[in-house]
Design a protein around this motif. Structure first.
Motif, PDB file in Angstrom:
ATOM      1  N   LEU A  87       0.929  -1.266   0.110  1.00 33.15           N
ATOM      2  CA  LEU A  87      -0.030  -0.066  -0.078  1.00 33.15           C
ATOM      3  C   LEU A  87       0.786   1.237  -0.072  1.00 33.15           C
ATOM      4  O   LEU A  87       0.664   2.253  -0.812  1.00 33.15           O
ATOM      5  CB  LEU A  87      -0.994   0.205   1.345  1.00 33.15           C
ATOM      6  CG  LEU A  87      -2.104  -1.171   1.169  1.00 33.15           C
ATOM      7  CD1 LEU A  87      -2.828  -1.116   2.556  1.00 33.15           C
ATOM      8  CD2 LEU A  87      -2.927  -0.810   0.098  1.00 33.15           C
ATOM      9  N   SER A  88       1.950   1.227   0.785  1.00 35.98           N
ATOM     10  CA  SER A  88       2.731   2.370   0.838  1.00 35.98           C
ATOM     11  C   SER A  88       3.414   2.692  -0.364  1.00 35.98           C
ATOM     12  O   SER A  88       3.733   3.662  -0.885  1.00 35.98           O
ATOM     13  CB  SER A  88       3.861   2.440   2.099  1.00 35.98           C
ATOM     14  OG  SER A  88       4.477   1.269   1.927  1.00 35.98           O
ATOM     15  N   LEU A  89       3.936   1.609  -1.169  1.00 39.62           N
ATOM     16  CA  LEU A  89       4.468   1.757  -2.357  1.00 39.62           C
ATOM     17  C   LEU A  89       3.707   2.446  -3.369  1.00 39.62           C
ATOM     18  O   LEU A  89       4.052   3.241  -4.302  1.00 39.62           O
ATOM     19  CB  LEU A  89       5.012   0.163  -2.975  1.00 39.62           C
ATOM     20  CG  LEU A  89       6.441  -0.347  -2.505  1.00 39.62           C
ATOM     21  CD1 LEU A  89       6.459  -1.686  -3.043  1.00 39.62           C
ATOM     22  CD2 LEU A  89       7.567   0.355  -2.878  1.00 39.62           C
ATOM     23  N   CYS A  90       2.537   2.168  -3.469  1.00 34.58           N
ATOM     24  CA  CYS A  90       1.575   2.738  -4.206  1.00 34.58           C
ATOM     25  C   CYS A  90       1.043   4.140  -3.992  1.00 34.58           C
ATOM     26  O   CYS A  90       1.032   4.919  -4.880  1.00 34.58           O
ATOM     27  CB  CYS A  90       0.166   1.671  -4.419  1.00 34.58           C
ATOM     28  SG  CYS A  90       0.276  -0.059  -4.911  1.00 34.58           S
ATOM     29  N   LEU A  91       0.816   4.339  -2.584  1.00 35.71           N
ATOM     30  CA  LEU A  91       0.318   5.735  -2.041  1.00 35.71           C
ATOM     31  C   LEU A  91       1.363   6.701  -1.751  1.00 35.71           C
ATOM     32  O   LEU A  91       1.291   8.172  -1.734  1.00 35.71           O
ATOM     33  CB  LEU A  91      -0.553   5.457  -1.116  1.00 35.71           C
ATOM     34  CG  LEU A  91      -1.791   4.835  -1.508  1.00 35.71           C
ATOM     35  CD1 LEU A  91      -2.656   4.306  -0.220  1.00 35.71           C
ATOM     36  CD2 LEU A  91      -2.730   5.385  -2.423  1.00 35.71           C
ATOM     37  N   ALA A  92       2.642   6.431  -1.478  1.00 38.26           N
ATOM     38  CA  ALA A  92       3.636   7.577  -1.127  1.00 38.26           C
ATOM     39  C   ALA A  92       4.028   8.561  -1.971  1.00 38.26           C
ATOM     40  O   ALA A  92       4.065   9.689  -1.541  1.00 38.26           O
ATOM     41  CB  ALA A  92       4.970   6.387  -0.617  1.00 38.26           C
ATOM     42  N   PRO A  93       4.060   8.243  -3.210  1.00 36.23           N
ATOM     43  CA  PRO A  93       4.398   9.367  -4.217  1.00 36.23           C
ATOM     44  C   PRO A  93       3.433  10.239  -4.378  1.00 36.23           C
ATOM     45  O   PRO A  93       3.533  11.394  -4.772  1.00 36.23           O
ATOM     46  CB  PRO A  93       4.501   8.480  -5.496  1.00 36.23           C
ATOM     47  CG  PRO A  93       5.211   6.904  -5.038  1.00 36.23           C
ATOM     48  CD  PRO A  93       4.144   6.895  -3.717  1.00 36.23           C
ATOM     49  N   SER A  94       2.200   9.524  -4.176  1.00 38.67           N
ATOM     50  CA  SER A  94       0.941  10.559  -4.273  1.00 38.67           C
ATOM     51  C   SER A  94       0.640  11.461  -2.785  1.00 38.67           C
ATOM     52  O   SER A  94       0.105  12.593  -3.100  1.00 38.67           O
ATOM     53  CB  SER A  94      -0.403   9.683  -4.537  1.00 38.67           C
ATOM     54  OG  SER A  94      -0.202   8.772  -5.684  1.00 38.67           O
ATOM     55  N   LEU A  95       1.090  10.843  -1.882  1.00 36.41           N
ATOM     56  CA  LEU A  95       0.755  11.593  -0.565  1.00 36.41           C
ATOM     57  C   LEU A  95       1.911  12.614  -0.333  1.00 36.41           C
ATOM     58  O   LEU A  95       1.671  13.773   0.123  1.00 36.41           O
ATOM     59  CB  LEU A  95       0.768  10.588   0.545  1.00 36.41           C
ATOM     60  CG  LEU A  95      -0.521   9.709   0.657  1.00 36.41           C
ATOM     61  CD1 LEU A  95      -0.538   8.779   1.754  1.00 36.41           C
ATOM     62  CD2 LEU A  95      -1.786  10.761   0.771  1.00 36.41           C
TER      63      LEU A  95
END
Length: 145
Positions: A87-95
């Motif tokens: 989940l963090s791999l998917c969302l970190a760049p967006s957050l």
């Protein structure tokens, strides 16, 4: 330095508050010590929420609800096939705002991913307290549910 953008607000350093590093031990460690989970108020998620809350209670509410949801998703790994790392791999760049073309972009992405993964893990470990925190923020900011 990379800064939080979008959800968390421009100008907020992505690595967030200085929190003592916590060492998670696997329950089957040789020393036999049980896994120690800090309280919600000692967690990185709580520290981050407090900083965001000072700037905008609404953003803190959205962040708290998001981490509650992501913690729930990661707790159902048998069904979702998504753990906190995925989940963090998917969302970190967006957050978090960062420059993918910088010299150390992959190192920064790794630290950002670890930071978001810690937030998601805290959301999973402290789901009930996080839910209460969301209700407190909702009442504070007169937010619709």
């Amino acid at each position: 330095a990379p800064r939080l953008s979008g959800l968390l607000g421009a100008g907020f350093l992505w690595w967030g508050p200085v929190a003592p590093a916590r060492k998670k031990k696997h329950p089957a460690d040789a020393d036999g010590e049980p896994l120690v989970i800090p309280s919600f108020k000692e967690s990185l998620l709580y520290s981050t929420l407090q900083i965001v809350r000072e700037k905008s209670p609404r953003r803190a509410f959205v962040l708290a609800r998001l981490m509650y949801l992501l913690g729930d998703i990661s707790s159902r790994i048998e069904i979702t096939q998504m753990n906190s790392h995925n989940l963090s791999l998917c969302l970190a760049p967006s957050l978090l705002q960062w420059d993918p073309y910088a010299d150390a972009a992959l190192l920064v992405l790794g630290r950002m991913t670890a930071y978001v993964m810690e937030l998601i893990d805290d959301g999973r470990e402290h789901a009930e307290k996080l839910r209460d925190y969301c209700l407190e923020l909702q009442n504070l900011a007169s937010l619709p549910y």
